[in-house]
Design a protein around this motif. Sequence first.
Motif, PDB file in Angstrom:
ATOM      1  N   LEU A 432     -33.637  52.777   9.917  1.00 34.67           N
ATOM      2  CA  LEU A 432     -33.973  53.014   8.527  1.00 34.67           C
ATOM      3  C   LEU A 432     -35.406  53.531   8.469  1.00 34.67           C
ATOM      4  O   LEU A 432     -36.284  53.040   9.182  1.00 34.67           O
ATOM      5  N   LEU A 433     -35.634  54.514   7.607  1.00 32.10           N
ATOM      6  CA  LEU A 433     -36.962  55.090   7.427  1.00 32.10           C
ATOM      7  C   LEU A 433     -37.402  54.908   5.984  1.00 32.10           C
ATOM      8  O   LEU A 433     -36.683  55.285   5.062  1.00 32.10           O
ATOM      9  N   ASN A 434     -38.589  54.325   5.793  1.00 37.60           N
ATOM     10  CA  ASN A 434     -39.202  54.272   4.467  1.00 37.60           C
ATOM     11  C   ASN A 434     -39.983  55.562   4.290  1.00 37.60           C
ATOM     12  O   ASN A 434     -40.972  55.798   4.992  1.00 37.60           O
ATOM     13  N   VAL A 435     -39.533  56.429   3.376  1.00 39.47           N
ATOM     14  CA  VAL A 435     -40.133  57.752   3.237  1.00 39.47           C
ATOM     15  C   VAL A 435     -41.526  57.697   2.626  1.00 39.47           C
ATOM     16  O   VAL A 435     -42.259  58.695   2.658  1.00 39.47           O
ATOM     17  N   ASP A 436     -41.927  56.547   2.056  1.00 35.30           N
ATOM     18  CA  ASP A 436     -43.278  56.411   1.518  1.00 35.30           C
ATOM     19  C   ASP A 436     -44.263  55.949   2.584  1.00 35.30           C
ATOM     20  O   ASP A 436     -45.322  56.547   2.775  1.00 35.30           O
ATOM     21  N   THR A 437     -43.917  54.872   3.289  1.00 32.35           N
ATOM     22  CA  THR A 437     -44.819  54.328   4.309  1.00 32.35           C
ATOM     23  C   THR A 437     -44.627  54.991   5.665  1.00 32.35           C
ATOM     24  O   THR A 437     -45.459  54.836   6.555  1.00 32.35           O
ATOM     25  N   LEU A 438     -43.493  55.711   5.836  1.00 26.85           N
ATOM     26  CA  LEU A 438     -43.111  56.385   7.089  1.00 26.85           C
ATOM     27  C   LEU A 438     -42.793  55.387   8.202  1.00 26.85           C
ATOM     28  O   LEU A 438     -42.755  55.750   9.378  1.00 26.85           O
ATOM     29  N   LYS A 439     -42.558  54.146   7.844  1.00 29.70           N
ATOM     30  CA  LYS A 439     -42.206  53.128   8.833  1.00 29.70           C
ATOM     31  C   LYS A 439     -40.733  53.263   9.205  1.00 29.70           C
ATOM     32  O   LYS A 439     -39.872  53.403   8.332  1.00 29.70           O
ATOM     33  N   ILE A 440     -40.439  53.186  10.500  1.00 32.58           N
ATOM     34  CA  ILE A 440     -39.067  53.257  11.012  1.00 32.58           C
ATOM     35  C   ILE A 440     -38.708  51.915  11.633  1.00 32.58           C
ATOM     36  O   ILE A 440     -39.458  51.373  12.443  1.00 32.58           O
ATOM     37  N   VAL A 441     -37.572  51.360  11.248  1.00 29.13           N
ATOM     38  CA  VAL A 441     -37.094  50.101  11.805  1.00 29.13           C
ATOM     39  C   VAL A 441     -35.669  50.297  12.295  1.00 29.13           C
ATOM     40  O   VAL A 441     -34.779  50.657  11.519  1.00 29.13           O
ATOM     41  N   ASP A 442     -35.450  50.084  13.593  1.00 28.54           N
ATOM     42  CA  ASP A 442     -34.110  50.183  14.163  1.00 28.54           C
ATOM     43  C   ASP A 442     -33.220  49.069  13.609  1.00 28.54           C
ATOM     44  O   ASP A 442     -33.702  48.003  13.233  1.00 28.54           O
ATOM     45  N   TYR A 443     -31.918  49.321  13.600  1.00 27.53           N
ATOM     46  CA  TYR A 443     -30.978  48.288  13.169  1.00 27.53           C
ATOM     47  C   TYR A 443     -31.174  47.007  13.970  1.00 27.53           C
ATOM     48  O   TYR A 443     -31.158  45.900  13.425  1.00 27.53           O
ATOM     49  N   GLU A 444     -31.340  47.162  15.298  1.00 20.37           N
ATOM     50  CA  GLU A 444     -31.503  45.975  16.140  1.00 20.37           C
ATOM     51  C   GLU A 444     -32.765  45.204  15.770  1.00 20.37           C
ATOM     52  O   GLU A 444     -32.771  43.968  15.722  1.00 20.37           O
ATOM     53  N   ASP A 445     -33.855  45.937  15.491  1.00 17.64           N
ATOM     54  CA  ASP A 445     -35.105  45.275  15.123  1.00 17.64           C
ATOM     55  C   ASP A 445     -34.990  44.593  13.765  1.00 17.64           C
ATOM     56  O   ASP A 445     -35.615  43.553  13.532  1.00 17.64           O
ATOM     57  N   LEU A 446     -34.201  45.186  12.865  1.00 16.18           N
ATOM     58  CA  LEU A 446     -34.005  44.570  11.557  1.00 16.18           C
ATOM     59  C   LEU A 446     -33.334  43.210  11.700  1.00 16.18           C
ATOM     60  O   LEU A 446     -33.647  42.260  10.970  1.00 16.18           O
ATOM     61  N   LEU A 447     -32.432  43.090  12.657  1.00 18.29           N
ATOM     62  CA  LEU A 447     -31.742  41.825  12.900  1.00 18.29           C
ATOM     63  C   LEU A 447     -32.653  40.794  13.571  1.00 18.29           C
ATOM     64  O   LEU A 447     -32.342  39.609  13.580  1.00 18.29           O
ATOM     65  N   ARG A 448     -33.770  41.273  14.126  1.00 16.48           N
ATOM     66  CA  ARG A 448     -34.704  40.344  14.766  1.00 16.48           C
ATOM     67  C   ARG A 448     -35.788  39.869  13.807  1.00 16.48           C
ATOM     68  O   ARG A 448     -36.552  38.967  14.146  1.00 16.48           O
ATOM     69  N   LEU A 449     -35.900  40.501  12.641  1.00 17.77           N
ATOM     70  CA  LEU A 449     -36.934  40.121  11.692  1.00 17.77           C
ATOM     71  C   LEU A 449     -36.677  38.729  11.144  1.00 17.77           C
ATOM     72  O   LEU A 449     -35.532  38.300  10.979  1.00 17.77           O
ATOM     73  N   GLU A 450     -37.761  38.056  10.834  1.00 18.26           N
ATOM     74  CA  GLU A 450     -37.649  36.703  10.295  1.00 18.26           C
ATOM     75  C   GLU A 450     -37.048  36.750   8.899  1.00 18.26           C
ATOM     76  O   GLU A 450     -37.418  37.579   8.069  1.00 18.26           O
ATOM     77  N   THR A 451     -36.084  35.890   8.633  1.00 12.34           N
ATOM     78  CA  THR A 451     -35.484  35.788   7.305  1.00 12.34           C
ATOM     79  C   THR A 451     -36.068  34.588   6.590  1.00 12.34           C
ATOM     80  O   THR A 451     -36.649  33.701   7.198  1.00 12.34           O
ATOM     81  N   ASP A 452     -35.932  34.588   5.257  1.00  7.08           N
ATOM     82  CA  ASP A 452     -36.584  33.529   4.482  1.00  7.08           C
ATOM     83  C   ASP A 452     -35.660  32.367   4.154  1.00  7.08           C
ATOM     84  O   ASP A 452     -36.020  31.479   3.401  1.00  7.08           O
ATOM     85  N   GLY A 453     -34.453  32.396   4.705  1.00  7.55           N
ATOM     86  CA  GLY A 453     -33.541  31.279   4.451  1.00  7.55           C
ATOM     87  C   GLY A 453     -32.731  31.430   3.184  1.00  7.55           C
ATOM     88  O   GLY A 453     -32.012  30.521   2.794  1.00  7.55           O
ATOM     89  N   SER A 454     -32.826  32.587   2.516  1.00  8.82           N
ATOM     90  CA  SER A 454     -32.063  32.781   1.288  1.00  8.82           C
ATOM     91  C   SER A 454     -30.571  32.751   1.594  1.00  8.82           C
ATOM     92  O   SER A 454     -30.113  33.351   2.556  1.00  8.82           O
TER      93      SER A 454
END
Length: 613
Positions: A432-454
Motif C-alpha cells: 500500500l502506498l500513501n500518496v501524500d506521505t509517500l510511505k510504502i508498507v508491504d502487506y506482510e509488514d502491515l500484518l506485523r504492525l502493532e494492533t491496538d486490541g480493537s
Amino acid sequence: MKFRNWKVAASLLVISGALLTGCQDTGNEGKTSKETLKTESSQKETKPTLEEQGFEIKTVLSYGENLNMISLEKDGAEYVGTIDDNFHWLMEPTNEYKFEELEFHDGLAAASIPEMREMILAEDPEARLYGYINTKGEWVIEPIFRSANNFSNGVAVVSTIEEDRDDLSNSRTIVIDTKGKEVGELAEVGLEKLDLYDGDYFYGSYFGDYLYTTFGFFDKQGNYIEVYEEEPEDEGSHFLVLDGKIIKEDADGYISIEGLDGSPIKTFDQTGHFTTEDIKDLLDHNMFLASGDIVGGEGNAIVDSNFNVLFQPDGFTLGLAKNLIFTGESSGDPEDEAYTQSGDFFDYTGKKVFRVTNMVGAVYGDKYFAKGKEYYQLVDINGKVLIDESKKITDTEAALFDEGGDDNTPSKKLVRIEYRKNAKDAEPNQALLNVDTLKIVDYEDLLRLETDGSKVVKAQAKEVKNKQKDTNTKVVKNTSAELIEHKKEYWRFVDVLTNQIKESLATSPQGIDGFEGLLKNWREIQGQLEGLNVPNDPAYQDFNQKLVGGLPPLIEGTEKLLDMLQDYQSNPTSEQERAINDEIGNLEYNLFNFQSNINALDGTKKLLQDALK
C-alpha cells in the motif's frame, strides 16, 4: 519543539480533571503512569502479531475519508478489518462480517446478527436483525431493524420491527439519520402503489436528497411525489429532481421542467436526452449531462437545471478527478499492461486546470501514476516526479483486476501497488502506498504492525431478544421506591460528569507531565465508571455501557503518544515529529468521537430523566 495542533491536543488534559469531580472514590490504589506504561508495554510485546496468528491479506479497498477495508484469510476462513491512511488498525480482523457484504458510506456499514425470536425463525430460519457499525466495528446503531440499506447523504432506509405488532406485515419503512434517529416514514400512498423492492427500480439509497422509484420519488422526510401516473411505455422515459425542480423526458424525447408540485416551469421544442448515472459530483453542483438537439445536436453538454449549456467537452471522462472532467486520448497499444491517458482536466465551467501525460488510473488529490519506460512513476499535476522508476512499481490498482481492484476513488490516499525491492525478484511485493506521505508498507509488514486490541463489539439487541447484556457493571436490585431514588442519584453524577466534559474543552495546558496526569486520571475515571452501581434497568445499563465505552481508545492513544513524547523529546527527527503529529491527530479524533458520543447520549439521558418526573 513544536507539533501540529499541539495546543488543541494538550487541551485534552483538562477533561480528566473535570471528569473526576463528582466521582466516588473506589478505594483502589492507582499505579503511577510510568508503572502502568511498563506493564502495558510488556503486555503488548507478548501479544502475537497478525502474521504470527496466521492471517494473510487478500485485497484492500479504499473508500477515501481515512477508511480502508481489508479482506483477510486465516485457516481457510474469511476475515475483514479496517485501517486508516497512516496504516493504523481501526478494527482488527474479525469473521463476524464478510468483506463483500460490508459497504461503508458516511462512515457506517450495515451489519447484522442472527434473529433469536422463535416466532420469526419458524417462518424464516435465516432471519437476521440489522444495524450499523463504524470503522472500528463498534455498533453505532444497534441491530433492531428487519432490513437496512446503505447510508447516502446522511440518511438510510430501514424496515422497523414493531414491538406491539411483532410480525413482518406490520413493519414500517422509515428514514433514519447517522445516529439512528427517525427523520421520516415513507408515505403509505407511495408504498401502496410502488414495489420499492423491485430490483429494477429501487436502489435502497438516496440519490442526492431523493429516493427514486419508477413512478415518483420520496424526500428525506418520507413525503411521496408522483411524477408518472402509470409505468412509462418507453424505457427512455425518465426524470431527474434537481434544484427544487422535476426534469422530465417523455417517450418521444421532449423535455419539460416542472415544480415539485407539478406546476409547469418550462418546455422545449427540441428533443434531447439526459443521464443520471455516475454523475454524483455534477448533481452536487446542480448540474447534469444532456445530449441531442436541445444542446446543439453533437456530443454531450454539462447543463444546469434550466438546460443552460455551461460546458460542452469533446469526448470526456468523469470520475478521474474530484470535481473535474477529463478530455484527451487513451493509448490503444495492446502491448500496454494498462491503458494510459494524456489530455487536459477542466472544471465544470470549461476552465482548464492542468494537463496529464501517460496517466494510469485516477488523479489522487494532485498526484497520479504515469507509465515510464519500464515501471510506473508517481507524479504531481505540475509534472514533478515524486516516486521515480527506481522503486520498480510494476503495477497500480488501476491495472489490478483482482477482487476489489480497478477502483479509482479520487478522494483516497492509500492505493494498492506491486513493486520489486530487487530487480531479480521473481514475484513483486504487494503493498500500500500513501500518496501524500509517500510511505510504502508491504502487506506482510502491515500484518506485523502493532494492533491496538480493537475488536468487534457484538450486539445484544436487548429489547428484541428480551435479554440483558453481559457486562461487568455492578447491578443493585432495589424495591420500586429505592430504584427511583437510585436513578436520581445516578443522574446527579452523570449530569455533573457530562456537563464538565463539555465545559473543559476551553482550557489548554501542555507538557509531558500533563499527559502523564491525563493518563492516570482517565484510568481512574474508567475504574470508577465501571464500578458504579447502575440502576437495575436495561436502559440505564445500556447508557452506562456506552458512556464507559469511549474511554479505552483515549487511554490507549494517550499511552502511545506519551511513549513517543518521552522517547523523542531530546532531539526528534522530522520523521519522528510527523509520527507524533499523526498520533496527536488520532487522539483528537478519538476525543471528538467521545464528545460526539456524549452529545448523542444527551437525548437518551433526557428521555430517561423525564420518565422520573
